[in-house]
Design a protein around this motif. Structure first.
Motif, mmCIF file in Angstrom:
data_model
loop_
_atom_site.group_PDB
_atom_site.id
_atom_site.type_symbol
_atom_site.label_atom_id
_atom_site.label_comp_id
_atom_site.label_asym_id
_atom_site.label_seq_id
_atom_site.Cartn_x
_atom_site.Cartn_y
_atom_site.Cartn_z
ATOM 1 N N SER A 1 0.841 -1.195 0.000
ATOM 2 C CA SER A 1 0.000 0.000 0.000
ATOM 3 C C SER A 1 0.875 1.243 0.000
ATOM 4 C CB SER A 1 -0.897 0.006 1.235
ATOM 5 O OG SER A 1 -1.689 1.172 1.258
ATOM 6 N N VAL A 2 0.516 2.180 -0.849
ATOM 7 C CA VAL A 2 1.156 3.484 -0.865
ATOM 8 C C VAL A 2 0.085 4.461 -0.394
ATOM 9 C CG1 VAL A 2 2.408 5.175 -2.255
ATOM 10 C CG2 VAL A 2 2.634 2.754 -2.766
ATOM 11 N N ASP A 3 -0.734 4.947 -1.310
ATOM 12 C CA ASP A 3 -1.924 5.726 -0.965
ATOM 13 C C ASP A 3 -3.169 4.865 -1.085
ATOM 14 O OD1 ASP A 3 -0.556 8.111 -0.469
ATOM 15 O OD2 ASP A 3 -0.550 8.650 -2.582
ATOM 16 N N GLY A 4 -2.993 3.641 -1.496
ATOM 17 C CA GLY A 4 -4.062 2.674 -1.684
ATOM 18 C C GLY A 4 -3.426 1.347 -2.043
ATOM 19 N N PRO A 5 -4.240 0.310 -2.232
ATOM 20 C CA PRO A 5 -3.697 -0.995 -2.585
ATOM 21 C C PRO A 5 -2.896 -0.948 -3.893
ATOM 22 C CG PRO A 5 -6.009 -1.178 -1.997
ATOM 23 C CD PRO A 5 -5.695 0.284 -2.098
ATOM 24 N N ALA A 6 -1.767 -1.650 -3.905
ATOM 25 C CA ALA A 6 -0.907 -1.704 -5.080
ATOM 26 C C ALA A 6 -0.383 -3.124 -5.253
ATOM 27 C CB ALA A 6 0.251 -0.719 -4.936
ATOM 28 N N LEU A 7 0.046 -3.432 -6.464
ATOM 29 C CA LEU A 7 0.483 -4.769 -6.811
ATOM 30 C C LEU A 7 1.684 -4.696 -7.734
ATOM 31 C CD1 LEU A 7 -0.276 -7.913 -7.159
ATOM 32 C CD2 LEU A 7 -1.528 -7.148 -9.166
ATOM 33 N N LYS A 8 2.736 -5.461 -7.412
ATOM 34 C CA LYS A 8 3.865 -5.618 -8.320
ATOM 35 C C LYS A 8 3.898 -7.089 -8.682
ATOM 36 C CE LYS A 8 8.695 -4.760 -9.186
ATOM 37 N NZ LYS A 8 9.953 -4.221 -8.683
#
Length: 190
Positions: A61-68
């Protein structure tokens, strides 16, 4: 006598082992699921991501859910509102994508607000180049976006909803994959 105590302890039933084994079985079944994974950004915006993209991926999460993903593609999103963008309370946030992507002119908004949009539009133009702005509708949602060599940026609005919009950014992903992922994964929780 010490041997008797140790012997008696070993004869007592151990309930933790069956509980741990049951928990492990459920966890493994969850890992083997083929169901897509939902990334919820708000009560109005969620993206469902196919499990094939999740395998070997890092979720953060940065400002919301994220995926790499395992192959280095990055997908992140967050909701934005008038308050988060420093816009006047009476601004219609659903107009944000058209103004920031240059589809509409911000000149009628007042000098300060127009300047904010002009600066952001210039930054997007510099970052994404002349990849061409696209606009597509999916049910109650409208997707506005642009893709360039560095990746793709989109803004998603929802009809009859004025509180916030969703912005999604992708790198290492083609325009076709990016738009397909967003169009196929958009959901409202309400």
């Amino acid at each position: 006598r010490t041997d008797d105590k140790e012997h008696n302890v070993s004869k007592q039933p151990c309930l933790l082992k069956p509980i741990a084994l049951t928990a492990l079985v459920f966890a493994l079944q969850g890992c083997a699921s083929t169901e897509p994974v939902k990334f919820s950004y708000s009560s109005e915006f969620a993206l469902t991501v196919p499990v094939t993209r999740i395998s070997g991926a890092t979720v953060f999460s940065v400002d919301g859910p994220a995926l790499k993903t395992a192959d280095g593609q990055l997908l992140s999103g967050r909701v934005i509102s008038n308050a988060s963008e420093g816009l006047p309370d009476d601004f219609t946030i659903r107009d944000y994508p058209k103004l920031i992507l240059g589809l509409d002119s911000p000149l009628a908004l007042g000098e300060e607000t127009a300047r904010l949009f002009k600066n952001s539009s210039n930054e997007i133009q510099h970052t994404y180049g002349d990849g061409g702005v696209f606009q597509e509708s999916v049910g109650a949602f409208t997707i506005y976006g642009v893709c360039g060599d560095v990746g793709c940026l989109s803004f998603v609005t929802k009809a009859d909803f004025e509180d916030h919009i969703l912005t999604v950014h992708g790198t290492g992903i083609s325009k076709e994959e990016f738009t397909s992922l967003i169009k196929g994964g958009l959901h409202a929780d309400r």
